[in-house]
Design an enzyme around this catalytic site. Structure first.
Site, mmCIF file in Angstrom:
data_model
loop_
_atom_site.group_PDB
_atom_site.id
_atom_site.type_symbol
_atom_site.label_atom_id
_atom_site.label_comp_id
_atom_site.label_asym_id
_atom_site.label_seq_id
_atom_site.Cartn_x
_atom_site.Cartn_y
_atom_site.Cartn_z
ATOM 1 N N CYS A 75 33.662 -19.951 8.044
ATOM 2 C CA CYS A 75 33.745 -21.403 8.209
ATOM 3 C C CYS A 75 32.336 -21.978 8.035
ATOM 4 C CB CYS A 75 34.295 -21.759 9.588
ATOM 5 S SG CYS A 75 35.995 -21.216 9.800
ATOM 6 N N GLU A 110 30.209 -10.314 21.285
ATOM 7 C CA GLU A 110 30.104 -11.236 22.418
ATOM 8 C C GLU A 110 31.435 -11.362 23.148
ATOM 9 O OE1 GLU A 110 26.818 -14.136 20.257
ATOM 10 O OE2 GLU A 110 28.818 -14.877 20.694
ATOM 11 N N CYS A 163 30.030 -22.636 11.223
ATOM 12 C CA CYS A 163 30.050 -21.681 12.339
ATOM 13 C C CYS A 163 28.941 -20.650 12.246
ATOM 14 C CB CYS A 163 31.401 -20.983 12.365
ATOM 15 S SG CYS A 163 31.466 -19.587 13.486
ATOM 16 N N CYS A 203 37.223 -14.526 27.008
ATOM 17 C CA CYS A 203 37.291 -14.832 25.581
ATOM 18 C C CYS A 203 36.772 -13.599 24.835
ATOM 19 C CB CYS A 203 36.444 -16.058 25.262
ATOM 20 S SG CYS A 203 36.423 -16.432 23.496
ATOM 21 N N CYS A 239 32.358 -12.179 11.338
ATOM 22 C CA CYS A 239 33.643 -12.791 10.965
ATOM 23 C C CYS A 239 33.713 -12.957 9.445
ATOM 24 C CB CYS A 239 33.814 -14.136 11.652
ATOM 25 S SG CYS A 239 35.411 -14.885 11.262
ATOM 26 N N CYS A 243 30.868 -18.645 19.659
ATOM 27 C CA CYS A 243 30.799 -17.305 19.108
ATOM 28 C C CYS A 243 29.630 -17.160 18.143
ATOM 29 C CB CYS A 243 32.101 -16.941 18.427
ATOM 30 S SG CYS A 243 32.662 -18.138 17.222
HETATM 31 S S1 SF4 Z 1 34.901 -20.533 13.368
HETATM 32 FE FE1 SF4 Z 1 33.528 -18.795 13.018
HETATM 33 S S2 SF4 Z 1 34.459 -17.057 14.139
HETATM 34 FE FE2 SF4 Z 1 36.013 -18.675 13.925
HETATM 35 S S3 SF4 Z 1 37.132 -18.148 12.060
HETATM 36 FE FE3 SF4 Z 1 35.529 -19.581 11.443
HETATM 37 S S4 SF4 Z 1 33.796 -18.252 10.844
HETATM 38 FE FE4 SF4 Z 1 35.217 -16.996 12.023
#
Ligand code: SF4
Length: 379
Positions: free
Chosen positions: A121, A97, A124, A110, A117, A347
């Site tokens: 997190c 993206e 997320c 961006c 990833c 994201c």
């Molecule tokens: S917020 Fe999402 S994209 Fe950003 S570092 Fe954490 S897991 Fe990765």
């Protein structure tokens, strides 16, 4: 017959010295590399046919041995505020993206640095499925040029100077410092006068914090903005929210302090506000202590829930109370609004929905999203 993609050069990931070397190794004139760089980076040319100052023979040779773009736009969505999100399908079918955030005085892209990833997190969408692979420098630069082409396509023809991409935030999918070499090569191309010519101070790299890589970045001689996605000011809570947060906070903050001392660039702290999780007065006091030590600003982002994840969005009143608390400790804290909320601008969300349309629209905002560059919420 043209060689397969693996044997062809992806020109958008090439720095000028490498382009010169490649052309001279292939009995072409050295200065042709400068012309080629101008076409691909400054003029965002899509095909060799457009390169009118190159001979027909050279254009044919380039078409046989190199690609300019390898990704294509697989989906695009537009928010009411003009923010546009692109889902780009890479040469191998993986999708990433990229977001264009148009504002009156600037155009920001961006960019993603990885497919998925690895940080995971807990709140997320991108972190839900882990990382599939790193992006190459070319795949990162290509995202910026897709945005530049969008800007040109939507430019107001009455404007004297053509609108150009002015700012970059590496806040999309992925952890940029976990793909260090490719990200730095892309940054050099974005920054170079023969490349996209975007000033280092207009490029922001957002990280959850890898101390060794932050120190390495400090030694690059670039004046990039560094944004640390902190989200919790205490070790235990941070480890719960950010699985890669197991690095001792002290070590991480020492590395950020080193970055500030080496580059003179302020580090910004990004802090996503999670209802009932990280918004107590003691969190504000500890966050303020960290911000004062690093002499940095804090960007607060109100979380928007991701379906299936057990985190809630705090009320505006609670968010302002947390901001006031920080300010009472002498910290410059801004509450940011999310750009493009109606297009899954955070994201990972468009990508997930494209992969599984049954998931339906989700609303958004983990920290590594364009929200970090968005406007303060009206106070
Ligand atoms: S917020 Fe999402 S994209 Fe950003 S570092 Fe954490 S897991 Fe990765």
């Amino acid at each position: 017959m043209s060689p397969p993609q693996s044997e062809r050069r992806h020109l958008l990931g090439e720095e000028l010295p490498a382009l010169r070397q490649w052309l001279t190794d292939n009995r072409q004139e050295r200065y042709r590399a400068d012309q080629l760089a101008d076409w691909i980076y400054r003029q965002a040319a899509e095909s060799f046919e457009q390169m009118s100052n190159l001979s027909k023979g050279l254009r044919a040779w380039l078409a046989e041995h190199a690609d300019i773009y390898r990704a294509r736009a697989a989906a695009e969505s537009v928010a009411q505020d003009g923010t546009r999100k692109l889902l780009l399908a890479c040469g191998d079918g993986e999708t990433v993206e990229t977001v264009w955030i148009p504002e009156v005085a600037r155009h920001t892209a961006c960019l993603s640095s990885q497919v998925g990833c690895p940080v995971g997190c807990r709140f997320c969408a991108s972190g839900l499925e882990g990382v599939r692979r790193n992006l190459s420098a070319g795949e990162i630069v290509e995202q910026a040029l897709h945005v530049q082409r969008l800007i040109a396509a939507h430019a107001d023809p009455s404007q004297e100077r053509p609108a150009r991409l002015s700012n970059i935030v590496l806040m999309g999918m992925g952890e940029p410092l976990a793909n260090y070499e490719a990200v730095m090569q892309a940054v050099r191309i974005l920054n170079a006068s023969w490349g996209l010519g975007i000033g280092a101070r207009k490029i922001t790299l957002s990280t959850v914090g890898l101390p060794k890589q932050i120190r390495r970045l400090a030694g690059e001689g670039l004046q990039l903005n560094l944004a640390l996605s902190l989200h919790a000011p205490e070790q235990k809570l941070r480890e719960e929210l950010v699985p890669w947060g197991k690095v001792p906070l002290k070590e991480l903050l020492d590395a950020c302090h080193h970055y500030f001392e080496q580059t003179g660039r302020e580090v910004t702290l990004e802090y996503v506000l999670l209802e009932g999780i990280n918004m107590e007065a003691r969190h504000a006091a500890e966050l303020a202590r960290i911000a004062r030590r690093l002499r940095c600003n804090v960007n607060l982002l109100r979380y928007n829930p991701v379906p299936g994840l057990p985190f809630g969005r705090p009320s505006g009143e609670a968010a302002y109370a947390f901001q006031r608390e920080l300010r009472s400790h002498g910290v410059n804290a801004h509450l940011r609004t999310s750009r493009g909320q109606d297009i899954e601008a955070a994201c990972g969300q468009l990508r997930r929905r494209k992969a599984d349309p049954a998931e339906g629209p989700v609303a958004e905002s983990p920290p590594n999203s364009p929200t970090a560059e968005s406007s303060p919420e009206p106070e």
